[in-house]
Write a protein that holds these residues in place. Structure first.
Motif, mmCIF file in Angstrom:
data_model
loop_
_atom_site.group_PDB
_atom_site.id
_atom_site.type_symbol
_atom_site.label_atom_id
_atom_site.label_comp_id
_atom_site.label_asym_id
_atom_site.label_seq_id
_atom_site.Cartn_x
_atom_site.Cartn_y
_atom_site.Cartn_z
ATOM 1 N N MET A 94 2.185 11.744 1.255
ATOM 2 C CA MET A 94 1.750 11.019 2.304
ATOM 3 C C MET A 94 2.733 9.624 2.340
ATOM 4 S SD MET A 94 0.029 10.513 5.084
ATOM 5 C CE MET A 94 -1.824 10.813 5.448
ATOM 6 N N ASN A 95 3.114 9.417 3.328
ATOM 7 C CA ASN A 95 4.114 8.261 3.393
ATOM 8 C C ASN A 95 3.524 6.860 3.155
ATOM 9 O OD1 ASN A 95 6.289 9.847 3.945
ATOM 10 N ND2 ASN A 95 6.578 9.576 6.072
ATOM 11 N N VAL A 96 4.103 5.831 2.933
ATOM 12 C CA VAL A 96 3.479 4.435 2.524
ATOM 13 C C VAL A 96 4.245 3.398 3.434
ATOM 14 C CG1 VAL A 96 3.222 2.732 0.782
ATOM 15 C CG2 VAL A 96 2.983 5.123 0.281
ATOM 16 N N ARG A 97 3.328 2.417 3.940
ATOM 17 C CA ARG A 97 4.006 1.354 4.726
ATOM 18 C C ARG A 97 4.151 0.290 3.636
ATOM 19 N NH1 ARG A 97 0.278 1.189 9.986
ATOM 20 N NH2 ARG A 97 1.671 -0.682 10.514
ATOM 21 N N ILE A 98 5.148 -0.535 3.841
ATOM 22 C CA ILE A 98 5.733 -1.640 3.052
ATOM 23 C C ILE A 98 5.682 -2.761 4.044
ATOM 24 C CG2 ILE A 98 7.455 -2.569 1.570
ATOM 25 C CD1 ILE A 98 6.324 -0.225 0.337
ATOM 26 N N PHE A 99 4.680 -4.024 3.221
ATOM 27 C CA PHE A 99 4.902 -5.474 3.922
ATOM 28 C C PHE A 99 5.555 -6.251 2.908
ATOM 29 C CE2 PHE A 99 1.398 -2.876 6.154
ATOM 30 C CZ PHE A 99 1.884 -3.193 7.459
ATOM 31 N N ILE A 100 6.485 -7.180 3.519
ATOM 32 C CA ILE A 100 6.687 -8.132 2.473
ATOM 33 C C ILE A 100 6.349 -9.512 3.043
ATOM 34 C CG2 ILE A 100 8.911 -9.744 2.350
ATOM 35 C CD1 ILE A 100 10.800 -7.124 2.681
ATOM 36 N N ALA A 101 5.545 -9.718 1.899
ATOM 37 C CA ALA A 101 4.498 -11.289 2.233
ATOM 38 C C ALA A 101 5.516 -12.405 2.696
ATOM 39 C CB ALA A 101 3.730 -11.614 1.011
ATOM 40 N N THR A 102 5.375 -13.391 3.573
ATOM 41 C CA THR A 102 5.762 -14.624 3.787
ATOM 42 C C THR A 102 4.770 -15.411 4.205
ATOM 43 O OG1 THR A 102 6.157 -14.464 6.068
ATOM 44 C CG2 THR A 102 7.673 -13.268 4.671
ATOM 45 N N THR A 103 5.029 -16.669 4.283
ATOM 46 C CA THR A 103 3.938 -17.757 4.530
ATOM 47 C C THR A 103 3.833 -17.743 5.883
ATOM 48 O OG1 THR A 103 5.851 -19.433 4.441
ATOM 49 C CG2 THR A 103 4.719 -19.308 2.569
ATOM 50 N N GLU A 104 4.785 -17.187 6.848
ATOM 51 C CA GLU A 104 4.489 -16.977 8.019
ATOM 52 C C GLU A 104 3.640 -15.532 8.534
ATOM 53 O OE1 GLU A 104 5.525 -19.441 10.330
ATOM 54 O OE2 GLU A 104 5.991 -20.328 8.446
ATOM 55 N N GLY A 105 3.426 -14.993 7.710
ATOM 56 C CA GLY A 105 2.838 -13.676 7.856
ATOM 57 C C GLY A 105 3.400 -12.554 7.330
ATOM 58 N N PRO A 106 2.613 -11.397 7.204
ATOM 59 C CA PRO A 106 3.556 -10.028 6.601
ATOM 60 C C PRO A 106 4.652 -9.617 7.518
ATOM 61 C CG PRO A 106 1.538 -9.536 7.648
ATOM 62 C CD PRO A 106 1.491 -11.102 7.706
ATOM 63 N N VAL A 107 5.833 -9.120 6.869
ATOM 64 C CA VAL A 107 6.827 -8.508 7.649
ATOM 65 C C VAL A 107 6.787 -7.094 7.224
ATOM 66 C CG1 VAL A 107 9.355 -8.577 8.075
ATOM 67 C CG2 VAL A 107 7.990 -11.018 7.622
ATOM 68 N N GLU A 108 6.815 -6.384 8.140
ATOM 69 C CA GLU A 108 7.043 -4.741 7.937
ATOM 70 C C GLU A 108 8.520 -4.397 7.666
ATOM 71 O OE1 GLU A 108 4.764 -2.095 10.360
ATOM 72 O OE2 GLU A 108 4.961 -0.250 9.117
ATOM 73 N N VAL A 109 8.506 -3.723 6.670
ATOM 74 C CA VAL A 109 10.156 -2.825 6.687
ATOM 75 C C VAL A 109 9.691 -1.559 7.493
ATOM 76 C CG1 VAL A 109 11.665 -1.947 5.177
ATOM 77 C CG2 VAL A 109 10.243 -3.743 4.174
ATOM 78 N N GLN A 110 10.438 -1.765 8.550
ATOM 79 C CA GLN A 110 10.467 -0.491 9.435
ATOM 80 C C GLN A 110 11.273 0.655 9.437
ATOM 81 O OE1 GLN A 110 11.638 -3.276 12.770
ATOM 82 N NE2 GLN A 110 9.579 -3.306 13.713
ATOM 83 N N ARG A 111 12.179 0.306 8.831
ATOM 84 C CA ARG A 111 13.563 1.447 8.506
ATOM 85 C C ARG A 111 14.553 1.152 7.585
ATOM 86 N NH1 ARG A 111 17.140 2.635 13.922
ATOM 87 N NH2 ARG A 111 17.345 0.430 13.765
ATOM 88 N N ILE A 112 14.973 1.833 6.890
ATOM 89 C CA ILE A 112 16.235 1.604 6.065
ATOM 90 C C ILE A 112 17.159 2.874 6.384
ATOM 91 C CG2 ILE A 112 17.121 1.549 3.834
ATOM 92 C CD1 ILE A 112 14.457 0.352 2.738
ATOM 93 N N THR A 113 18.345 2.193 6.554
ATOM 94 C CA THR A 113 19.433 3.204 6.910
ATOM 95 C C THR A 113 20.857 3.167 5.952
ATOM 96 O OG1 THR A 113 18.822 3.038 9.194
ATOM 97 C CG2 THR A 113 20.807 4.139 8.711
ATOM 98 N N LYS A 114 21.252 3.970 5.438
ATOM 99 C CA LYS A 114 22.438 4.006 4.513
ATOM 100 C C LYS A 114 23.666 3.516 5.632
ATOM 101 C CE LYS A 114 21.575 6.999 1.071
ATOM 102 N NZ LYS A 114 21.942 8.188 0.032
ATOM 103 N N GLU A 115 24.220 2.709 5.249
ATOM 104 C CA GLU A 115 25.441 2.094 6.094
ATOM 105 C C GLU A 115 26.943 2.537 5.522
ATOM 106 O OE1 GLU A 115 25.785 1.720 8.998
ATOM 107 O OE2 GLU A 115 24.077 0.346 9.737
ATOM 108 N N ASP A 116 27.709 2.674 6.352
ATOM 109 C CA ASP A 116 29.201 2.686 5.827
ATOM 110 C C ASP A 116 29.566 2.135 4.463
ATOM 111 O OD1 ASP A 116 32.134 3.680 7.200
ATOM 112 O OD2 ASP A 116 32.192 2.315 5.512
ATOM 113 N N PRO A 117 30.085 2.232 3.516
ATOM 114 C CA PRO A 117 30.353 1.437 2.245
ATOM 115 C C PRO A 117 31.121 0.115 2.598
ATOM 116 C CG PRO A 117 30.438 3.835 1.663
ATOM 117 C CD PRO A 117 30.192 3.863 3.212
ATOM 118 N N ASP A 118 31.985 0.299 3.596
ATOM 119 C CA ASP A 118 32.705 -0.995 3.942
ATOM 120 C C ASP A 118 31.805 -2.020 4.465
ATOM 121 O OD1 ASP A 118 35.004 0.242 3.125
ATOM 122 O OD2 ASP A 118 35.588 0.954 5.075
ATOM 123 N N VAL A 119 30.749 -1.784 5.179
ATOM 124 C CA VAL A 119 30.108 -2.751 5.705
ATOM 125 C C VAL A 119 29.088 -3.479 4.838
ATOM 126 C CG1 VAL A 119 27.934 -2.826 7.544
ATOM 127 C CG2 VAL A 119 29.917 -1.507 8.014
#
Lengths: 174, 415
Positions: free
Chosen positions: B1-26
């Motif tokens: 089962m997948n897991v949701r990730i929230f990064i805590a900030t003082t303004e509220g939780p920030v969800e990591v919506q997506r990660i993508t591998k980019e071109d190594p030059d970027v």
């Protein structure tokens, strides 16, 4: 059928009406753009162009010409139009010690990375100007040029990006 | 089962919506909610990802990522624990998309060091208070939420506060951690830095049969490791041998390269006739022009590489790079992560695998500058990526243009 004298009178009336229209100030009359504003636009990344300046840059050839003269004197780098042999969209330009590269984001194909890299220069540009052939001059602020490079993510429908992709566009870094 | 990730900030939780591998030059970038708007911490995230300063590339073998998050993260370093865990789940294709049905979610705050220890951060209470709506939402959806915060005195809020926040240890748990191992084990993730079994000789080698740079720390002490009293004696003897050897290197001008008072040196640590690699003999190599004499692999336990700065304290960095393809055999991450001016002798040891399949030609490079070197090194590494072998002359010229003193020497390990 109108007599010759009636026809002349009508023509004269229309001419005078047009003259009045041209001489009278209305909201639609383009406001004159001062040199100070043009100078700020060309040099200061924080300058926010007025609607009048934006309008003039799109439609007024003389304003565009003035801006180009300003930029050509103050440019950090000038990347001329791509070679005639180039076909299709341009994804890389290199001249005057700088390289501009376009890379499509793998996360979203409608978003493009513009990479600006100083190859053998130590200066840090803060503005990109792109002029389409016989067209408007677009401006993009580089707010994070650091360690010889900057990366700006743009939507594919961004005007600057579209102009950058055209072989006949010229690029000036300021 | 997948897991949701929230990064805590003082303004509220920030969800990591997506990660993508980019071109190594970027460069790696964090974007807001799928838009082209890069967050102000994008540069810090790039440094967090990319080697030699970054830990994500080191763990997951790719230098450039794009992370999309649900809300802005403006500054600080406390996003690092959440970002790393998001990468850990992404690497196993277990990072949940927004709205995806999940059983578990993680809420994290903490800074990470290069060994993936979790370092203290501020404003933990404020972050918990700012996340109350999320806690209620998770409870309503019957999702178990694990809150991970750094361990340490004064970091865990008092019981009364936790009760007020309805952190009950059941659906909403709060755990303080000192490193990421507890998360790795609890969620059955692959260990990003697995401990290498000492008996498995070939674990030192990558698929091309070359030394893996980042296993050297665990393996460094192996030739002189033993148990009990012998271990202490062996370690002591090695330290004495190293000091004597380095002194000899200095006295005899064995490492003859000079530039601004900086000398590069290489010593072989060869198996002792009686003690083998547990108590190796140290043999300094005498430099011959631009190269050191090649070393026969037979009987070679390790190499010791030294930099001796006899001038004023300066920022220094060293690396060894295989000529054939630019593969790094050694890189001193510490002096990049915690730059400080150094003087005197600095040494590194490359422990060699017992069964190397082929000879290796490599270039040893030392950099010195009046400014911290991390940025220049990052730039150099980025320009080295790609299919072609890095052009050393170009790299060197570019470094020198930045007023960096560059010393290099060639050395070969011969089968």
């Amino acid at each position: 059928m109108s007599s010759p004298s009636t026809k002349d009178a009508e023509t004269i009336f229309q001419a005078l009406d047009q003259l009045d229209h041209l001489l009278s100030a209305t909201d639609e009359t383009p406001q004159k753009v001062g040199f100070n504003e043009l100078f700020s636009y060309a040099h200061n990344p924080k300058h926010v162009p007025s609607p009048a300046l934006n309008n003039a840059l799109m439609n007024d050839l003389s304003v565009r010409r003035d801006l180009k003269r300003l930029l050509s004197k103050q440019a950090l780098a000038h990347l001329p139009r791509a070679a005639a042999a180039s076909t299709g969209d341009i994804v890389e330009r290199e001249a005057d010690g700088f390289r501009l590269t376009l890379k499509v984001s793998k996360a979203d194909e409608t978003q493009i990375y513009l990479l600006i890299e100083a190859i053998d220069r130590s200066e840090s540009p803060s503005l990109v100007f792109v002029q389409e052939e016989d067209g408007p001059i677009y401006r993009l602020v580089i707010d994070d040029f650091y360690d010889g490079e900057a990366q700006i993510l743009l939507q594919s429908d961004n005007e600057v990006l579209k102009a950058l992709r055209k072989a006949k566009s010229e690029v000036i870094l300021r | 089962m997948n897991v949701r990730i929230f990064i805590a900030t003082t303004e509220g939780p920030v969800e990591v919506q997506r990660i993508t591998k980019e071109d190594p030059d970027v460069r790696s970038v964090i974007c807001l909610d799928g838009t082209a708007k890069a967050l102000p911490i994008a540069r810090a995230y790039d440094a967090f990802v990319k080697e030699p300063t970054g830990v994500v590339e080191r763990s997951y073998k790719h230098p450039s990522f794009r992370m999309d998050v649900s809300a802005p993260i403006t500054d600080g370093e406390s996003w690092q624990l959440g970002a790393f865990c998001a990468h850990a789940f992404f690497a196993e294709d277990r990072l949940a998309a927004p709205g995806e049905k999940v059983d578990n979610a993680l809420w994290l705050t903490g800074e990470l060091d290069r060994d993936l220890n979790v370092r203290p951060v501020d404003h933990i209470k404020e972050k918990l208070i700012a996340s109350q709506d999320l806690f209620a939402q998770m409870r309503a959806e019957d999702i178990r939420l694990f809150c991970f915060i750094p361990g340490g005195a004064g970091l865990v809020p008092e019981d009364e506060f936790l009760e007020e926040m309805t952190i009950d240890g059941d659906l909403l748990r709060l755990e303080s951690i000192v490193d990421i191992q507890r998360i790795i084990r609890r969620f059955d993730l692959k260990d990003p830095y697995p401990v290498v079994e000492e008996d498995e000789d070939d674990d030192d080698l990558d698929e091309d049969g070359v030394i893996d740079l980042y296993k050297q720390r665990e393996k460094d002490a192996e030739p002189i490791k033993d148990n009990g009293l012998f271990k202490s004696l062996a370690v002591g003897a090695c330290i004495v041998a190293m000091v004597v050897g380095l002194y000899l290197q200095f006295e005899d001008n064995i490492m003859a390269l000079r530039a601004n008072g900086l000398k590069i040196g290489i010593s072989e640590l060869r198996a002792n006739a009686d003690e083998g690699c547990e108590k190796p003999d140290k043999i300094p190599l005498v430099r011959d022009g631009a190269a050191f004499p090649s070393s026969k692999l037979d009987g070679l336990c390790a190499l010791e590489i030294t930099l001796n700065n006899m001038a004023t304290p300066t920022y220094m960095w060293a690396f060894a790079q295989r000529i054939e393809d630019g593969h790094f055999l050694l890189a001193d991450r510490e002096s990049l992560l915690e730059p400080k001016r150094q003087k005197g002798l600095i040494g590194w040891r490359i422990t060699l695998p017992k069964r190397l399949s082929k000879s290796i030609d490599y270039r040893l490079v030392a950099l010195a500058s009046d400014k911290p070197l991390a940025d220049a090194v990052n730039r150099m590494l980025r320009s080295s990526f790609g299919e072609d072998t890095p052009d050393w002359q170009k790299i060197k010229a570019r470094l020198e243009e930045e007023d960096i003193t560059v010393l290099s020497a060639l050395h070969s390990l011969e089968k």
